[in-house]
Design a protein around this motif. Structure first.
Motif, PDB file in Angstrom:
ATOM      1  N   ILE A   1      45.061  26.751  54.191  1.00  0.00           N
ATOM      2  CA  ILE A   1      45.296  27.455  53.351  1.00  0.00           C
ATOM      3  C   ILE A   1      44.288  28.657  53.717  1.00  0.00           C
ATOM      4  CG2 ILE A   1      46.056  28.735  51.123  1.00  0.00           C
ATOM      5  CD1 ILE A   1      46.104  26.559  50.340  1.00  0.00           C
ATOM      6  N   PRO A   2      44.980  30.068  54.642  1.00  0.00           N
ATOM      7  CA  PRO A   2      43.956  31.259  55.059  1.00  0.00           C
ATOM      8  C   PRO A   2      43.624  31.985  54.307  1.00  0.00           C
ATOM      9  CG  PRO A   2      46.445  31.091  55.787  1.00  0.00           C
ATOM     10  CD  PRO A   2      46.147  30.063  55.112  1.00  0.00           C
ATOM     11  N   VAL A   3      42.348  31.803  53.240  1.00  0.00           N
ATOM     12  CA  VAL A   3      41.903  32.416  52.299  1.00  0.00           C
ATOM     13  C   VAL A   3      41.334  33.613  52.574  1.00  0.00           C
ATOM     14  CG1 VAL A   3      40.278  32.396  49.963  1.00  0.00           C
ATOM     15  CG2 VAL A   3      41.756  30.487  51.185  1.00  0.00           C
ATOM     16  N   LEU A   4      42.328  34.521  51.932  1.00  0.00           N
ATOM     17  CA  LEU A   4      41.080  36.027  52.569  1.00  0.00           C
ATOM     18  C   LEU A   4      40.807  36.716  51.327  1.00  0.00           C
ATOM     19  CD1 LEU A   4      43.115  36.202  54.466  1.00  0.00           C
ATOM     20  CD2 LEU A   4      44.048  37.908  54.333  1.00  0.00           C
ATOM     21  N   PHE A   5      39.141  36.601  51.181  1.00  0.00           N
ATOM     22  CA  PHE A   5      38.065  37.857  50.151  1.00  0.00           C
ATOM     23  C   PHE A   5      38.459  39.255  50.241  1.00  0.00           C
ATOM     24  CE2 PHE A   5      35.194  33.612  50.038  1.00  0.00           C
ATOM     25  CZ  PHE A   5      36.253  32.793  48.790  1.00  0.00           C
ATOM     26  N   THR A   6      38.258  39.649  48.862  1.00  0.00           N
ATOM     27  CA  THR A   6      38.091  41.813  49.313  1.00  0.00           C
ATOM     28  C   THR A   6      37.593  41.738  47.867  1.00  0.00           C
ATOM     29  OG1 THR A   6      39.016  43.215  49.799  1.00  0.00           O
ATOM     30  CG2 THR A   6      40.025  41.891  48.431  1.00  0.00           C
ATOM     31  N   THR A   7      36.902  42.739  48.023  1.00  0.00           N
ATOM     32  CA  THR A   7      36.912  43.364  46.298  1.00  0.00           C
ATOM     33  C   THR A   7      37.375  44.502  46.268  1.00  0.00           C
ATOM     34  OG1 THR A   7      35.249  45.305  47.689  1.00  0.00           O
ATOM     35  CG2 THR A   7      34.350  42.580  46.797  1.00  0.00           C
ATOM     36  N   LEU A   8      37.363  45.085  44.530  1.00  0.00           N
ATOM     37  CA  LEU A   8      38.420  45.643  43.892  1.00  0.00           C
ATOM     38  C   LEU A   8      38.021  47.349  44.841  1.00  0.00           C
ATOM     39  CD1 LEU A   8      40.981  46.531  42.410  1.00  0.00           C
ATOM     40  CD2 LEU A   8      39.903  46.331  40.551  1.00  0.00           C
ATOM     41  N   ASP A   9      36.377  47.229  44.779  1.00  0.00           N
ATOM     42  CA  ASP A   9      36.315  48.664  45.447  1.00  0.00           C
ATOM     43  C   ASP A   9      36.788  49.338  46.722  1.00  0.00           C
ATOM     44  OD1 ASP A   9      34.512  46.673  45.783  1.00  0.00           O
ATOM     45  OD2 ASP A   9      32.841  48.034  45.274  1.00  0.00           O
ATOM     46  N   ARG A  10      36.357  47.990  47.162  1.00  0.00           N
ATOM     47  CA  ARG A  10      36.862  48.181  49.028  1.00  0.00           C
ATOM     48  C   ARG A  10      38.305  48.616  48.817  1.00  0.00           C
ATOM     49  NH1 ARG A  10      33.531  46.058  53.132  1.00  0.00           N
ATOM     50  NH2 ARG A  10      31.593  45.492  52.241  1.00  0.00           N
ATOM     51  N   LEU A  11      39.511  48.282  48.520  1.00  0.00           N
ATOM     52  CA  LEU A  11      40.643  48.438  48.226  1.00  0.00           C
ATOM     53  C   LEU A  11      41.229  49.155  47.866  1.00  0.00           C
ATOM     54  CD1 LEU A  11      42.331  45.049  47.145  1.00  0.00           C
ATOM     55  CD2 LEU A  11      42.692  46.162  48.954  1.00  0.00           C
ATOM     56  N   GLN A  12      39.909  50.012  47.216  1.00  0.00           N
ATOM     57  CA  GLN A  12      40.162  51.061  46.316  1.00  0.00           C
ATOM     58  C   GLN A  12      39.839  52.424  46.917  1.00  0.00           C
ATOM     59  OE1 GLN A  12      38.312  50.985  42.475  1.00  0.00           O
ATOM     60  NE2 GLN A  12      40.430  50.600  41.506  1.00  0.00           N
ATOM     61  N   ALA A  13      39.033  52.558  47.686  1.00  0.00           N
ATOM     62  CA  ALA A  13      37.720  53.162  48.237  1.00  0.00           C
ATOM     63  C   ALA A  13      39.059  53.048  50.009  1.00  0.00           C
ATOM     64  CB  ALA A  13      36.937  52.573  49.071  1.00  0.00           C
ATOM     65  N   GLY A  14      39.424  51.186  50.649  1.00  0.00           N
ATOM     66  CA  GLY A  14      39.975  52.507  52.204  1.00  0.00           C
ATOM     67  C   GLY A  14      41.164  51.485  51.987  1.00  0.00           C
ATOM     68  N   GLY A  15      41.325  51.021  51.391  1.00  0.00           N
ATOM     69  CA  GLY A  15      43.087  50.514  51.360  1.00  0.00           C
ATOM     70  C   GLY A  15      43.288  49.693  51.698  1.00  0.00           C
ATOM     71  N   PRO A  16      44.385  49.112  52.141  1.00  0.00           N
ATOM     72  CA  PRO A  16      44.552  47.579  52.229  1.00  0.00           C
ATOM     73  C   PRO A  16      44.585  47.597  54.323  1.00  0.00           C
ATOM     74  CG  PRO A  16      46.675  48.303  51.181  1.00  0.00           C
ATOM     75  CD  PRO A  16      45.620  49.412  51.699  1.00  0.00           C
ATOM     76  N   HIS A  17      44.893  48.598  54.489  1.00  0.00           N
ATOM     77  CA  HIS A  17      44.837  48.750  55.903  1.00  0.00           C
ATOM     78  C   HIS A  17      43.683  49.039  56.227  1.00  0.00           C
ATOM     79  CE1 HIS A  17      49.487  48.638  56.272  1.00  0.00           C
ATOM     80  NE2 HIS A  17      48.997  49.242  55.461  1.00  0.00           N
ATOM     81  N   ALA A  18      42.514  49.064  55.842  1.00  0.00           N
ATOM     82  CA  ALA A  18      40.854  48.934  56.152  1.00  0.00           C
ATOM     83  C   ALA A  18      40.817  47.788  56.530  1.00  0.00           C
ATOM     84  CB  ALA A  18      40.687  50.089  55.455  1.00  0.00           C
ATOM     85  N   ALA A  19      38.921  47.704  57.350  1.00  0.00           N
ATOM     86  CA  ALA A  19      38.713  46.456  57.640  1.00  0.00           C
ATOM     87  C   ALA A  19      38.410  46.005  56.179  1.00  0.00           C
ATOM     88  CB  ALA A  19      37.780  46.941  58.523  1.00  0.00           C
ATOM     89  N   VAL A  20      38.598  45.393  55.297  1.00  0.00           N
ATOM     90  CA  VAL A  20      38.527  45.407  53.998  1.00  0.00           C
ATOM     91  C   VAL A  20      38.630  43.591  53.489  1.00  0.00           C
ATOM     92  CG1 VAL A  20      38.432  47.338  52.996  1.00  0.00           C
ATOM     93  CG2 VAL A  20      40.714  45.982  52.458  1.00  0.00           C
ATOM     94  N   TRP A  21      38.560  43.131  54.684  1.00  0.00           N
ATOM     95  CA  TRP A  21      39.117  41.835  54.362  1.00  0.00           C
ATOM     96  C   TRP A  21      38.519  41.010  54.893  1.00  0.00           C
ATOM     97  CZ3 TRP A  21      43.389  41.548  50.848  1.00  0.00           C
ATOM     98  CH2 TRP A  21      43.705  42.837  51.021  1.00  0.00           C
TER      99      TRP A  21
END
Length: 450
Positions: free
Chosen positions: A309-329
């Protein structure tokens, strides 16, 4: 606020549809969250609060509690669930439940899931024109005083999908299972084929459960992805492909874990938690190494992710600050923060090995062509060289009169061999010297050098 008799709070049909669609997907939401998800171009969330109040008068929505920041939490009634299904264009059986009673405790996990959906979707902020309405005597209703709502996402930061791309609280189990105990319930599922993405299963962690609980979810997901069923033509296929549109990507669909530490834990504790979960689930996301021998005997191989399973980690504050197209994964097994396409890629899989093998084949072909050109040049040099002088003809020598062997031969340079007489070979001359002749008997042996 002016309004009609049916909708005294003055809500519009469009905003009421937004509320039904948002609650149909999120199950639980505040007016501020519905505002930021559906129409961030509105000046504030007042239109959504009024729409929720109007829908509540008709028994479509209800509020049974408030979030921990003081905002009312709304959810659908059974009648409202049918209305939301019509707005979203979904079968009523796919709408799930009404989340009755979940708002009484503040629903912190549901609020975090909503924020994740909003941070990934990032609906463009379209400017709206205010609607002038006559004043009415009905007093406006305000929510409990609390912190100011979060500002809408910046229009310049693009998102992925729209509200209809999401489903929340999705049970994943075999059709024969009467209960969901054998499967897992996904916090959210994103299907956005228009973004060239596979289906994404999203889990949100408020960092309140032990890491072992998260690791158990990984194992349940793997069991679900391994379930097989029959296709329309009778072939075996993964069960999840019968429910979600397949993509060009091979293997199991990705699993996204969004960590929301808030103020509960610090950065170092969050890092330790992510590392613990990563190490404890290595058998889930790590592929199997396969050794392949291509055009040469050079040892090389690749990682097979067919059952990983490809597992991706991120944080909510990273998503809110940079968006899903940024290097937040952060892809488990990779070593840096990446964009979503790069995180979903497998740079060490069969494709990479195939590229290396093609390069080896090209290199071997070029080396072979070089050798062939060198051999051809050598043959041309040999052809251009003059023929060597012929060897002198061998003069025939009379054979030995005693044994028939050549007169000259082995033993001729021996110091004890008698000199050549032109009639006998060296061996015969030696034998004849050792046996006495009549002359030597009568007159004696002749001394050498005399």
């Amino acid at each position: 606020m002016g309004g009609s008799k049916a909708y005294p709070y003055g809500s519009t049909t469009a905003v009421r549809g937004h509320v039904l669609a948002a609650l149909g997907v999120l199950k639980l939401a505040t007016a501020d969250q519905m505002h930021r998800l559906m129409a961030p171009g509105h000046r504030d969330n007042k239109a959504f609060r009024n729409a929720a109040l109007d829908l509540a008068r008709h028994g479509l929505v209800v509020s049974e509690g408030s979030s921990r920041d003081g905002h009312k939490i709304w959810h659908l009634t059974p009648v409202g669930l049918d209305a939301a299904a019509e707005v979203l264009g979904r079968p009523a059986g796919e709408m799930g439940g009404t989340a009755r009673g979940a708002a009484r405790s503040g629903a912190p996990h549901a609020m975090a899931v909503n924020e994740t959906v909003i941070a990934i979707t990032r609906t463009p902020a379209t400017a709206t024109r205010p609607v002038s309405r006559p004043q009415a005597t009905l007093a406006p209703v305000t929510e409990t005083t609390g912190p100011a709502p979060a500002p809408p996402a910046e229009p310049s930061v693009a998102g992925i999908g729209w509200v209809g791309s999401w489903s929340t609280e999705v049970p994943l189990a075999a059709p024969s299972s009467r209960s969901g105990r054998a499967g897992v319930r996904a916090d959210a599922v994103l299907t956005a084929p228009e973004a060239d993405l596979p289906v994404l299963f999203v889990e949100v962690d408020n960092c309140t459960e032990p890491p072992e609980t998260l690791e158990a979810k990984f194992e349940k997901y793997l069991r679900y992805f391994r379930l097989m069923t029959k296709s329309s033509v009778g072939d075996d296929m993964p069960l999840w492909r019968a429910r979600y549109r397949p993509s060009s990507r091979e293997g199991h669909p990705p699993l996204v874990f969004v960590f929301n530490p808030g103020t509960r834990i610090g950065p170092q504790a969050l890092k330790n938690r992510m590392t613990t979960v990563l190490k404890g689930t290595r058998q889930i996301w790590a592929g199997d190494y396969q050794v392949g021998y291509g055009s040469t005997k050079e040892r090389d191989g690749y990682w097979d992710f067919a059952d990983a399973i490809p597992v991706l980690f991120t944080t909510l504050d990273r998503l809110q600050a940079g968006g899903p197209h940024a290097a937040v994964w952060w892809r488990c097994g990779h070593r840096q923060w990446e964009t979503l396409p790069d995180a979903l890629d497998n740079p060490a899989d069969y494709r990479a090995w195939s590229v290396r093998d093609d390069a080896r084949r090209t290199r071997d072909k070029e080396e072979q062509e070089v050798r062939q050109r060198e051999q051809a040049a050598q043959r041309e040099r040999w052809v251009a060289e003059p023929d060597p002088d012929p060897e002198p003809a061998f003069e025939a020598v009379a054979p030995c009169t005693r044994c028939g062997e050549p007169v000259t031969g082995q033993g001729e340079d021996d110091a004890y061999t008698p000199p050549e007489d032109g009639r006998h070979c060296p061996a015969c001359r030696t034998v004849m010297r050792d046996y006495p002749t009549l002359r030597s008997v009568l007159f004696g042996r002749r001394q050498r050098g005399a």
